[in-house]
Design a protein around this motif. Structure first.
Motif, PDB file in Angstrom:
ATOM      1  N   GLY A  35      25.296 -32.017  11.969  1.00 36.07           N
ATOM      2  CA  GLY A  35      25.227 -31.566  10.589  1.00 36.07           C
ATOM      3  C   GLY A  35      25.779 -30.168  10.409  1.00 36.07           C
ATOM      4  O   GLY A  35      26.529 -29.895   9.477  1.00 36.07           O
ATOM      5  N   SER A  38      29.596 -30.181  10.814  1.00 34.54           N
ATOM      6  CA  SER A  38      30.308 -30.830   9.707  1.00 34.54           C
ATOM      7  C   SER A  38      30.144 -30.062   8.398  1.00 34.54           C
ATOM      8  O   SER A  38      30.775 -30.384   7.406  1.00 34.54           O
ATOM      9  CB  SER A  38      29.807 -32.263   9.527  1.00 34.54           C
ATOM     10  N   ASN A  40      27.413 -29.981   6.639  1.00 35.63           N
ATOM     11  CA  ASN A  40      26.512 -30.717   5.755  1.00 35.63           C
ATOM     12  C   ASN A  40      25.050 -30.352   5.918  1.00 35.63           C
ATOM     13  O   ASN A  40      24.198 -30.974   5.319  1.00 35.63           O
ATOM     14  CB  ASN A  40      26.650 -32.225   5.997  1.00 35.63           C
ATOM     15  N   SER A  42      21.863 -27.484   5.983  1.00 37.07           N
ATOM     16  CA  SER A  42      21.405 -26.170   5.586  1.00 37.07           C
ATOM     17  C   SER A  42      19.943 -26.053   5.986  1.00 37.07           C
ATOM     18  O   SER A  42      19.139 -26.923   5.690  1.00 37.07           O
ATOM     19  CB  SER A  42      21.546 -25.993   4.078  1.00 37.07           C
ATOM     20  N   LYS A  80      21.427 -43.280  -2.266  1.00 37.87           N
ATOM     21  CA  LYS A  80      22.876 -43.509  -2.135  1.00 37.87           C
ATOM     22  C   LYS A  80      23.625 -42.183  -2.038  1.00 37.87           C
ATOM     23  O   LYS A  80      24.546 -42.040  -1.236  1.00 37.87           O
ATOM     24  CB  LYS A  80      23.392 -44.329  -3.320  1.00 37.87           C
ATOM     25  N   GLU A  81      23.225 -41.221  -2.885  1.00 31.04           N
ATOM     26  CA  GLU A  81      23.846 -39.898  -2.822  1.00 31.04           C
ATOM     27  C   GLU A  81      23.636 -39.248  -1.465  1.00 31.04           C
ATOM     28  O   GLU A  81      24.535 -38.626  -0.913  1.00 31.04           O
ATOM     29  CB  GLU A  81      23.264 -38.982  -3.899  1.00 31.04           C
ATOM     30  N   MET A  82      22.419 -39.392  -0.930  1.00 31.98           N
ATOM     31  CA  MET A  82      22.129 -38.795   0.374  1.00 31.98           C
ATOM     32  C   MET A  82      22.995 -39.417   1.462  1.00 31.98           C
ATOM     33  O   MET A  82      23.463 -38.713   2.359  1.00 31.98           O
ATOM     34  CB  MET A  82      20.649 -38.949   0.711  1.00 31.98           C
ATOM     35  N   GLU A  83      23.201 -40.724   1.392  1.00 35.85           N
ATOM     36  CA  GLU A  83      24.040 -41.380   2.407  1.00 35.85           C
ATOM     37  C   GLU A  83      25.468 -40.866   2.349  1.00 35.85           C
ATOM     38  O   GLU A  83      26.120 -40.738   3.381  1.00 35.85           O
ATOM     39  CB  GLU A  83      24.016 -42.893   2.192  1.00 35.85           C
ATOM     40  N   VAL A  84      25.959 -40.560   1.141  1.00 37.01           N
ATOM     41  CA  VAL A  84      27.319 -40.047   0.995  1.00 37.01           C
ATOM     42  C   VAL A  84      27.390 -38.593   1.447  1.00 37.01           C
ATOM     43  O   VAL A  84      28.283 -38.213   2.193  1.00 37.01           O
ATOM     44  CB  VAL A  84      27.792 -40.186  -0.476  1.00 37.01           C
ATOM     45  N   ARG A  85      26.419 -37.784   1.004  1.00 43.40           N
ATOM     46  CA  ARG A  85      26.448 -36.353   1.299  1.00 43.40           C
ATOM     47  C   ARG A  85      26.024 -36.025   2.718  1.00 43.40           C
ATOM     48  O   ARG A  85      26.493 -35.056   3.304  1.00 43.40           O
ATOM     49  CB  ARG A  85      25.562 -35.593   0.320  1.00 43.40           C
ATOM     50  N   PHE A  86      25.111 -36.808   3.282  1.00 47.06           N
ATOM     51  CA  PHE A  86      24.562 -36.514   4.609  1.00 47.06           C
ATOM     52  C   PHE A  86      24.581 -37.752   5.502  1.00 47.06           C
ATOM     53  O   PHE A  86      23.534 -38.204   5.970  1.00 47.06           O
ATOM     54  CB  PHE A  86      23.110 -35.995   4.477  1.00 47.06           C
TER      55      PHE A  86
END
Length: 91
Positions: A35, A38, A40, A42, A80-86
């Motif tokens: 992480g 990449s 991604n 923090s 879904k957003e988490m899967e894309v962002r992280f």
């Protein structure tokens, strides 16, 4: 930090990793490192944590106004957003 200091820090990190004797801990370290590399991840402290009853109630009021204004997302959308962002967290 000088090159020599940086190398010393790297060597200490390697020693710390080699001292890990748990596969679960090693998996967590691997996930964190992926992480960080990449960009991604923090690990900063939360920007604001309520400390008083008034602050909590104020945050609740803000949340209720967001619900009334339909500024909300379903849990499915959030995941879904988490899967894309992280993606490294979802492996």
């Amino acid at each position: 930090m000088t090159t020599m200091e940086l190398d010393a820090c790297k060597m200490q990190l390697i020693r710390d990793i080699l001292a890990i004797d748990s596969s679960e801990t090693l998996d967590k370290v691997r996930t964190c490192v992926k992480g960080l590399l990449s960009g991604n991840a923090s690990f900063d402290k939360p920007t604001r944590v309520p400390r008083t009853v008034e602050e909590v109630l104020s945050d609740v009021e803000i949340g209720l106004r967001d619900i009334e204004a339909r500024r909300v997302k379903s849990s499915e959308e959030v995941f879904k957003e988490m899967e894309v962002r992280f993606p490294w967290l979802c492996e």
